[in-house]
Design a protein around this motif. Sequence first.
Motif, PDB file in Angstrom:
ATOM      1  N   GLN A 147     -14.912  -6.334  -1.330  1.00 53.21           N
ATOM      2  CA  GLN A 147     -15.278  -7.619  -1.918  1.00 53.21           C
ATOM      3  C   GLN A 147     -15.884  -8.577  -0.900  1.00 53.21           C
ATOM      4  O   GLN A 147     -16.536  -9.546  -1.282  1.00 53.21           O
ATOM      5  N   HIS A 185       0.849  -1.189   0.000  1.00 58.61           N
ATOM      6  CA  HIS A 185       0.000   0.000   0.000  1.00 58.61           C
ATOM      7  C   HIS A 185       0.884   1.238   0.000  1.00 58.61           C
ATOM      8  O   HIS A 185       1.901   1.282   0.712  1.00 58.61           O
ATOM      9  N   LEU A 244     -10.389 -10.218  -6.457  1.00 53.38           N
ATOM     10  CA  LEU A 244     -10.217  -8.790  -6.216  1.00 53.38           C
ATOM     11  C   LEU A 244     -11.174  -7.988  -7.085  1.00 53.38           C
ATOM     12  O   LEU A 244     -11.701  -6.965  -6.657  1.00 53.38           O
ATOM     13  N   THR A 245     -11.395  -8.460  -8.304  1.00 52.17           N
ATOM     14  CA  THR A 245     -12.316  -7.800  -9.231  1.00 52.17           C
ATOM     15  C   THR A 245     -13.044  -8.858 -10.039  1.00 52.17           C
ATOM     16  O   THR A 245     -12.448  -9.512 -10.908  1.00 52.17           O
ATOM     17  N   GLN A 275     -10.554   0.299   2.644  1.00 56.33           N
ATOM     18  CA  GLN A 275     -10.236  -0.811   1.760  1.00 56.33           C
ATOM     19  C   GLN A 275      -8.966  -1.554   2.164  1.00 56.33           C
ATOM     20  O   GLN A 275      -8.874  -2.763   2.033  1.00 56.33           O
ATOM     21  N   TYR A 280     -15.291  -3.479  -5.267  1.00 52.73           N
ATOM     22  CA  TYR A 280     -14.601  -2.194  -5.311  1.00 52.73           C
ATOM     23  C   TYR A 280     -14.491  -1.804  -6.784  1.00 52.73           C
ATOM     24  O   TYR A 280     -13.763  -2.434  -7.555  1.00 52.73           O
ATOM     25  N   THR A 303      -7.580   3.691  -2.138  1.00 57.20           N
ATOM     26  CA  THR A 303      -8.002   2.592  -1.267  1.00 57.20           C
ATOM     27  C   THR A 303      -7.765   2.853   0.218  1.00 57.20           C
ATOM     28  O   THR A 303      -8.071   1.984   1.042  1.00 57.20           O
ATOM     29  N   SER A 359      -7.920 -10.866  -2.028  1.00 50.26           N
ATOM     30  CA  SER A 359      -9.003  -9.890  -1.915  1.00 50.26           C
ATOM     31  C   SER A 359      -9.236  -9.470  -0.468  1.00 50.26           C
ATOM     32  O   SER A 359     -10.003  -8.539  -0.213  1.00 50.26           O
ATOM     33  N   THR A 416      -3.291   0.896  -3.646  1.00 51.07           N
ATOM     34  CA  THR A 416      -2.800  -0.450  -3.390  1.00 51.07           C
ATOM     35  C   THR A 416      -2.259  -1.044  -4.679  1.00 51.07           C
ATOM     36  O   THR A 416      -2.891  -0.932  -5.730  1.00 51.07           O
ATOM     37  N   TYR A 468      -4.791  -0.275  -7.613  1.00 48.61           N
ATOM     38  CA  TYR A 468      -6.166   0.054  -7.246  1.00 48.61           C
ATOM     39  C   TYR A 468      -6.144   1.440  -6.600  1.00 48.61           C
ATOM     40  O   TYR A 468      -5.490   1.642  -5.569  1.00 48.61           O
ATOM     41  N   SER A 484      -7.297  -7.837   1.084  1.00 45.53           N
ATOM     42  CA  SER A 484      -6.730  -6.493   1.139  1.00 45.53           C
ATOM     43  C   SER A 484      -7.588  -5.464   0.416  1.00 45.53           C
ATOM     44  O   SER A 484      -7.182  -4.308   0.287  1.00 45.53           O
ATOM     45  N   LEU A 485      -8.757  -5.874  -0.100  1.00 39.43           N
ATOM     46  CA  LEU A 485      -9.738  -4.952  -0.664  1.00 39.43           C
ATOM     47  C   LEU A 485     -11.078  -5.283  -0.026  1.00 39.43           C
ATOM     48  O   LEU A 485     -11.816  -6.135  -0.507  1.00 39.43           O
TER      49      LEU A 485
END
Length: 456
Positions: free
Chosen positions: A356, A42, A394-395, A420, A362, A416, A350, A328, A413, A352-353
């Motif tokens: 989700q 990050h 993650l996406t 996030q 996100y 965040t 994910s 991130t 990303y 770390s986001l």
Amino acid sequence: MAVTLPTTSPPSLPAHPDPWLDAILHGDLPHELAHAFGGPFHLLLPDRFDSNVAAFRTALEEAGVDGRVYYAKKANKAAAWIERCAVNGTGVDVASLGELREVLGHGVRGENVVVTGPAKSDDLLRVAVLQGCLIAVDALDELDRLVALADSLARPARLLLRRLPPAQPHSRFGLDDAEMATALERCAEAADAVRMEGFSFHLSGYAVQPRADLAGELVDLCLKARVMGLQADRISIGGGFAVDYAAAADWERFLAEQGPADYHAGKSFTTADFYPYHSPVAGADALRAILTARPSGDGAPLADRLREAGVMLLMEPGRALLDRAGCTVFRVQGVKDRDGYAILTVDGTSLSLSEQWFNSEYLPDPVLLTSDRPDSAPVRACVGGATCLESDMLTWRKVAFPARPLAGDLLVYPNTAGYQMDSNESPFHDLPLPPKVVLDEADGRIRWRLDRRPPS
């Protein structure tokens, strides 16, 4: 064989441009850090945090309102923000003994800390009283414990009484009308054991008028409490200041165009569960709107009522103080093709986001950092994590990338820092938590250091 974009334009949601950060991201630093850490990381931008705090203070000054900004620490665990709070006198909102100890250890004075959360432990209340923190009392039994503790310590407990929002009667937080009346009586009876400084609330959502309405009610409660001999000279309206991630036209187009076909495995989302990634009134402008709104739709604006009653306005923004204060970075670890799109696997998860893991996604588009590939056609790809879980995505969305990602490329990303980065992070599979890298600018140079709080 590489997959390419269909003839129709896929839904996208680019974040607001950030030329200063883009210049850093398109340099050598991200790749050097990815090589050094061997995994995701990050980036933190403390100067942006300072700017956001200053914007809230400016809104208060413009309205002629005496007020105080408290950073909601739960929004991000990094020490960098607390260090800035200690230096510039920003308050901090904590909800656990661990958070309180860390905040005090980084130099924030107890008098600049507000302690929230339900059914606080005796240990948390003890340290809060000894350090002169402001305590938001959520229930009558908590008030009784606090009064007894203050008596035993021979230290007055500074407190706010938290109001149950009438518009959200099923909330498990706060005191209803009858409980509030009892709490005021007990505060008056406790005499020097407590300093009942006012009232607080927290509302779900981001609407302006309900906050102004309830703030007006709390101003009236302050006047009532003063008749009972209580101090009652401040109110807290909590957080709920939206962040504007993307342009209005992009957000409206995205909502209109996206559907299950745009997501891996036909995943579908309820758009009502999406964060409002465009907000026409966000951050400090939302505070301005609250201050100019008329409680209950008539009478004087809230700012006038606060001034006339001599009531200080407290607030506890988290996400809004972290707007554009971090991003991130993941490294692409593998690429495989499916029917009409690719699946990327990155060197993190994910976890770390956080979005989700709340039945949502996100949505701001991740940015691909890659070397020039003039012969590469645009590609749609979803992004998975490096675990054995099907749900570790993650996406889910098949994002349109300008070139085919390859192993070693970086995905960024944007924006965040607010909620996030670390709300749900876990070293699953013994994968290390992403380190936080603080970027500072001095004499025209960008320098980096690790955040002083190790991941945990």
